[in-house]
Enzyme design. Sequence first.
Site, PDB file in Angstrom:
ATOM      1  N   ASP A 125      -2.174   9.361 -11.267  1.00  0.00           N
ATOM      2  CA  ASP A 125      -2.045   8.321 -12.293  1.00  0.00           C
ATOM      3  C   ASP A 125      -0.598   8.161 -12.732  1.00  0.00           C
ATOM      4  OD1 ASP A 125      -4.765   7.913 -12.174  1.00  0.00           O
ATOM      5  OD2 ASP A 125      -5.203   8.868 -14.112  1.00  0.00           O
ATOM      6  N   HIS A 152      -5.724  14.035  -9.976  1.00  0.00           N
ATOM      7  CA  HIS A 152      -5.730  12.615 -10.333  1.00  0.00           C
ATOM      8  C   HIS A 152      -4.763  12.290 -11.474  1.00  0.00           C
ATOM      9  CE1 HIS A 152      -8.859  11.467  -7.571  1.00  0.00           C
ATOM     10  NE2 HIS A 152      -9.523  12.567  -7.921  1.00  0.00           N
ATOM     11  N   ASP A 169       0.868  -1.176   0.000  1.00  0.00           N
ATOM     12  CA  ASP A 169       0.000   0.000   0.000  1.00  0.00           C
ATOM     13  C   ASP A 169       0.907   1.229   0.000  1.00  0.00           C
ATOM     14  OD1 ASP A 169      -2.868   1.044   0.447  1.00  0.00           O
ATOM     15  OD2 ASP A 169      -1.703   2.109   1.966  1.00  0.00           O
ATOM     16  N   ASP A 207      -4.302   2.374  -4.689  1.00  0.00           N
ATOM     17  CA  ASP A 207      -2.841   2.355  -4.539  1.00  0.00           C
ATOM     18  C   ASP A 207      -2.367   1.080  -3.853  1.00  0.00           C
ATOM     19  OD1 ASP A 207      -3.886   2.995  -2.054  1.00  0.00           O
ATOM     20  OD2 ASP A 207      -2.298   4.395  -1.554  1.00  0.00           O
ATOM     21  N   ASN A 237      -2.599  12.806  -4.764  1.00  0.00           N
ATOM     22  CA  ASN A 237      -3.856  12.890  -5.516  1.00  0.00           C
ATOM     23  C   ASN A 237      -4.632  14.150  -5.144  1.00  0.00           C
ATOM     24  OD1 ASN A 237      -4.606  11.169  -7.543  1.00  0.00           O
ATOM     25  ND2 ASN A 237      -5.818   9.827  -6.262  1.00  0.00           N
TER      26      ASN A 237
END
Length: 182
Positions: free
Chosen positions: A70, A66, A53, A96, A61
């Site tokens: 990405d 976003h 994680d 994630d 983010n």
Amino acid sequence: ITERTFEMERILFESQHDALTQLLNRRAGEQRLDEMIRNANRSGSQILLMLIDLDGFKIINDSYGHEAGDKVLVEVSRRMQSIIRKEDILIRLGGDEFVIGFPIKDGGIDESEQVVNKLQQQLTTEIVLGDGLPVAIGASIGIALFPRDGTDLGYLMAHADNAMYQMKKQREKPVKKLLSLP
């Protein structure tokens, strides 16, 4: 016929892979992990399962959008792929979270420690976004070992998930102490 074959292969690929990272998606990855577990059970070998994680991803983010998130996910995926072997399995569970499963060869516990260390190193190295902005992330990694921690994927994932959250809690303690100072 050739065009039709390519179209069928593309559809199959898209059904088994994450659209952003091109890694195996949850469904296809879990099928491959189940197969890896069956093979290890037959051969009496071990498998290391890592649940990963990303730390600090939500901040990226939320702060940069976003599109930046990405880019981070794609770069993290690329870095993880550079570490694993051909026979290993790398999955993007979603968001994630990622999973790596790999068979442990004789004496491979040392090898697994090396993989974890390489992952930590790769995932703590800054990522430079398209506009030259460096962003820092980290990763919490939970580990489960087949058959020691479970004999099916559900148990192994639960064990790795618990280990990952224990690691996250340990990392948060100093931050919480700092925040509680007058």
